[in-house]
Design a protein around this motif. Structure first.
Motif, short mmCIF file in Angstrom:
data_model
loop_
_atom_site.label_atom_id
_atom_site.label_comp_id
_atom_site.label_asym_id
_atom_site.label_seq_id
_atom_site.Cartn_x
_atom_site.Cartn_y
_atom_site.Cartn_z
N MET A 59 -36.68 74.45 42.58
CA MET A 59 -35.55 74.08 43.42
C MET A 59 -34.43 75.11 43.27
N PRO A 60 -33.92 75.65 44.38
CA PRO A 60 -32.89 76.70 44.28
C PRO A 60 -31.61 76.17 43.66
N ALA A 61 -30.95 77.04 42.89
CA ALA A 61 -29.68 76.67 42.26
C ALA A 61 -28.61 76.45 43.33
N LEU A 62 -27.58 75.70 42.97
CA LEU A 62 -26.52 75.38 43.93
C LEU A 62 -25.81 76.64 44.42
N TRP A 63 -25.65 77.63 43.53
CA TRP A 63 -24.96 78.84 43.97
C TRP A 63 -25.77 79.56 45.03
N ARG A 64 -27.12 79.44 44.97
CA ARG A 64 -27.95 80.09 45.99
C ARG A 64 -27.82 79.37 47.33
N LEU A 65 -27.69 78.06 47.31
CA LEU A 65 -27.48 77.31 48.55
C LEU A 65 -26.16 77.71 49.19
N VAL A 66 -25.13 77.85 48.37
CA VAL A 66 -23.83 78.21 48.90
C VAL A 66 -23.87 79.61 49.51
N LEU A 67 -24.56 80.55 48.84
CA LEU A 67 -24.65 81.91 49.37
C LEU A 67 -25.39 81.94 50.71
N ALA A 68 -26.26 80.97 50.95
CA ALA A 68 -27.00 80.93 52.22
C ALA A 68 -26.08 80.68 53.41
N THR A 69 -24.86 80.20 53.17
CA THR A 69 -23.91 79.95 54.25
C THR A 69 -23.04 81.16 54.53
N ALA A 70 -23.24 82.24 53.78
CA ALA A 70 -22.45 83.46 53.95
C ALA A 70 -23.23 84.48 54.75
N PRO A 71 -22.55 85.47 55.37
CA PRO A 71 -23.27 86.52 56.10
C PRO A 71 -24.24 87.26 55.20
N ALA A 109 -20.35 86.17 47.30
CA ALA A 109 -19.68 84.88 47.07
C ALA A 109 -18.34 84.82 47.79
N GLU A 110 -17.64 85.96 47.92
CA GLU A 110 -16.33 85.94 48.55
C GLU A 110 -16.39 85.65 50.05
N ASP A 111 -17.60 85.76 50.64
CA ASP A 111 -17.76 85.48 52.07
C ASP A 111 -18.10 84.01 52.34
N VAL A 112 -18.28 83.22 51.30
CA VAL A 112 -18.60 81.80 51.47
C VAL A 112 -17.35 81.05 51.90
N GLY A 133 -20.06 68.21 57.26
CA GLY A 133 -20.47 68.42 58.64
C GLY A 133 -20.57 69.88 59.03
N SER A 134 -19.77 70.73 58.38
CA SER A 134 -19.78 72.16 58.71
C SER A 134 -20.98 72.90 58.12
N LEU A 135 -21.76 72.24 57.24
CA LEU A 135 -22.87 72.92 56.58
C LEU A 135 -23.92 73.38 57.59
N LEU A 136 -24.38 72.46 58.43
CA LEU A 136 -25.41 72.80 59.40
C LEU A 136 -24.90 73.83 60.39
N ALA A 137 -23.66 73.65 60.86
CA ALA A 137 -23.10 74.60 61.83
C ALA A 137 -23.01 76.00 61.25
N ASN A 138 -22.60 76.11 59.99
CA ASN A 138 -22.48 77.42 59.36
C ASN A 138 -23.83 78.10 59.20
N VAL A 139 -24.82 77.34 58.75
CA VAL A 139 -26.15 77.93 58.53
C VAL A 139 -26.76 78.38 59.85
N LEU A 140 -26.64 77.56 60.89
CA LEU A 140 -27.19 77.94 62.19
C LEU A 140 -26.49 79.17 62.75
N MET A 141 -25.17 79.21 62.58
CA MET A 141 -24.43 80.38 63.06
C MET A 141 -24.87 81.64 62.35
N ARG A 142 -25.09 81.54 61.02
CA ARG A 142 -25.52 82.71 60.25
C ARG A 142 -26.92 83.16 60.68
N MET A 143 -27.81 82.23 60.94
CA MET A 143 -29.16 82.60 61.36
C MET A 143 -29.13 83.30 62.71
#
Length: 605
Positions: free
Chosen positions: A382-394, A402-405, A425-435
């Motif tokens: 299971m990925p660490a929480l910091w890796r999940l957070v980085l997935a929302t950054a460019p 990390a500074e882009d999160v 609620g912004s989690l899904l929107a951020n990830v989709l926008m990054r993809m």
């Protein structure tokens, strides 16, 4: 509540003799040299006490009297300081003479009348010393010592002057306000409830990413607009000197940057610390170790046995097994404290504060792992929480910073995982926008989409739509089916063009296909017929299978492609694309008829 919990943790660590934790009035500071004094105040030698285990010597941490909080004023530390104060020499300070005079004045006044031989030797040294003697050949001082922190020791003894009982007694009187300035007003402490001298200023907190390197404050009243009813600074929120020292000391201990400190993790801009409280010390230590292993899963040294043990532990959590089956020392009633701190100029803001039992936290972590579950798994654990957070950054060349999160998102995501509540609620929107923006359809990002939708479905009891864990050919979700169709069309293109393709349809059309299918898919299907015509000549069996997949998927779609997809359907699109792509990749790995030229690096972790 936060300060009370930190104060209690400090007292427990102090009782069990935690290494590196300073008693009241002292703090670990970086010391480079010791001045060895004769009883008459002569300098016998100057010893280099820096740590030489690394590539270059580094000052070592030593518990010394807590430093003064300096801004622009001149304030001397007790029995130690940098050379501008101790010796009156410096390469950076333009007021070394005044700083040295402040050092002498403090010690002449505070050590007056002492009978201690070591302290009397220091007074004799200060009476005879002049800054000009620093450069004399026989002075024992060198140029590299300038601006380093120094302590004193009496020749023939092992303890430093600040460790001598007489010095500690004087230090206690200084802290109580009996010497120097007027005594500090006593009042009931908001943390302990005892009537004690109040802290006018609280010691600085260091180690929070992005905050001032000299330290910042959680509690601060440094402007007149913050004061009320004639009260100034610490009088506005009366906290005793002992409590202020306790909570800042233990927080600095938790925030320390050390390879041995596993109670600190970085989640976006939030520096997160955690600790446990239990009846027995071994239960608390086991809980802290368990949390460190869980949250720092893929940030640990690669060790097959450790990884396997942690994987089994997480699997047991997801299955709902009791904690004592994971580790006999773990108790569900152990209290867990998690504090997230974020920089805010010269202050520190509280990003989140979580308190609950280990049993409740384990259940919430298990739900998080269950929601994140995706097949085929894009990770070994299971990925660490910091890796999940980085997935929302460019993502730049597959890497994120990390500074882009988004700061608020990082804190909200951590709070949702800890408490088992809805993901922000912004989690899904951020990830989709990054993809859509960087084209990185990593497995972690797709798993976040799946987790968000799965948790949303669980909280919305009126939703009957399942979120597929693995390839689901029976799913009627238009978003999921369109994602699958897009993956098959990409496979056709790759198979037909082989190494001649510079940019796949994913590179050019993924954003539009996932948001406005009606404007893209008719064009893609027409182009696909050209690619299929080429494949029928070169790979007729593979062409037949691809046409079959396309027909099966299209048969389950509405008569007309949707003009647009809602954000939840766009998440389903990403999941469908991942499942279909990975299915094609797995068929190739099994040796069945598949596109050997196709790649799925974009859908891998």
């Amino acid at each position: 509540m936060i300060l009370q919990a930190l104060n209690g943790y400090y007292q427990r660590l102090l009782t069990r003799g935690e290494e590196g934790l300073a008693p009241f009035g002292y703090s670990p500071e970086k010391i480079g040299y010791e001045i060895l004094l004769a009883p008459d105040g002569r300098v016998v030698d100057v010893n280099d006490i820096r740590d030489t285990s690394g590539r270059k010597p580094l000052p070592r941490l030593m518990n010394v009297p807590q430093p003064e909080k300096r801004t622009v004023g001149i304030k001397s530390n007790f029995l130690w300081d940098k050379t501008s104060y101790v010796l009156g020499v410096s390469t950076t300070s333009k007021r070394a003479d005044k700083e040295h005079e402040a050092f002498k004045t403090l010690h002449r006044e505070s050590l007056a009348g002492t009978d201690d031989p070591g302290l009397k030797a220091l007074l004799a040294f200060l009476a005879a010393w002049t800054p000009e003697r620093f450069s004399e050949p026989q002075s024992h001082f060198t140029e590299e010592m300038r601006d380093a922190n120094m302590v004193f020791r009496l020749d023939g003894e092992k303890t430093y002057l600040h460790e001598r009982p007489a010095a500690q007694a004087i230090r206690a009187r200084l802290l109580a306000g009996e010497d120097g300035e007027a005594a500090v007003l006593a009042a009931p402490c908001l943390v302990t409830g005892e009537r004690l001298p109040m802290a006018r200023l609280h010691p600085p907190i260091k180690g929070v990413n992005g905050a001032q390197s000299s330290g910042a404050s959680i509690v601060s009243f440094n402007l007149e607009s913050f004061a009320s009813y004639g009260k100034s600074q610490g009088e506005n929120a009366p906290i005793s000197e002992q409590a202020a020292f306790a909570y800042t000391t233990v927080l600095n201990h938790l925030l320390r940057r050390s390879e041995h400190n596993r109670q600190r993790i970085q989640i976006g801009d939030a520096s997160v610390v955690f600790w446990a409280e239990a009846e027995a010390d071994d239960e608390a230590e086991a809980a802290e170790e368990f949390l460190a292993n869980t949250w720092n899963w893929d940030d640990r040294p690669t060790d097959a046995q450790e990884n396997n043990a942690m994987g089994l532990a997480l699997a047991k959590l997801v299955q709902g097994k009791p904690l004592h089956e994971i580790d006999p020392r773990l108790s569900a009633s152990t209290r867990i404290y998690v504090l997230g701190l974020a920089p805010n100029a010269s202050r520190i803001s509280i990003r989140f504060w979580y308190v609950d039992t280990l049993g409740a936290l384990a259940r919430n972590v298990a739900w998080h792992a269950h929601d994140m579950h995706l097949e085929p798994a894009p990770w070994s654990g299971m990925p660490a929480l910091w890796r999940l957070v980085l997935a929302t950054a460019p993502s730049r060349d597959g890497r994120a910073k990390a500074e882009d999160v988004p700061p608020q998102l990082a804190g909200d995501l951590m709070r949702a995982v800890l408490s088992g509540t809805r993901y922000p609620g912004s989690l899904l929107a951020n990830v989709l926008m990054r993809m859509r923006t960087d084209g990185d359809l990593s497995g972690v990002r797709v798993a976040i989409c799946k987790a968000f939708l799965a948790r949303q479905r669980r909280f919305n009891c009126n939703s009957n739509e399942e979120v597929p864990v693995s390839l689901d050919k029976e799913s009627t979700s238009p978003g999921y089916r369109l994602g699958r169709l897009f993956a098959v069309l990409e496979s056709v293109q790759r198979a037909a063009l082989g190494g001649q393709v510079n940019a796949t349809i994913r590179d050019r059309y993924y954003g539009a296909a996932s948001a406005t299918p009606a404007s893209v898919f008719p064009v893609l299907l027409r182009n696909t017929q050209n690619h299929l015509g080429k494949l029928r000549k070169d790979k007729p069996g593979f062409a037949f299978n691809l046409e079959k997949d396309i027909a099966e998927i299209v048969d389950g779609l509405p008569e007309h492609f949707p003009r647009s997809l809602r954000i939840e359907a766009q998440g389903q699109f990403a999941i469908g694309y991942y499942h279909q792509s990975q299915s094609r990749f797995r068929k190739a790995a099994d040796g069945s008829d598949a596109d050997t030229d196709s790649t799925t690096e974009g859908a891998s972790a």
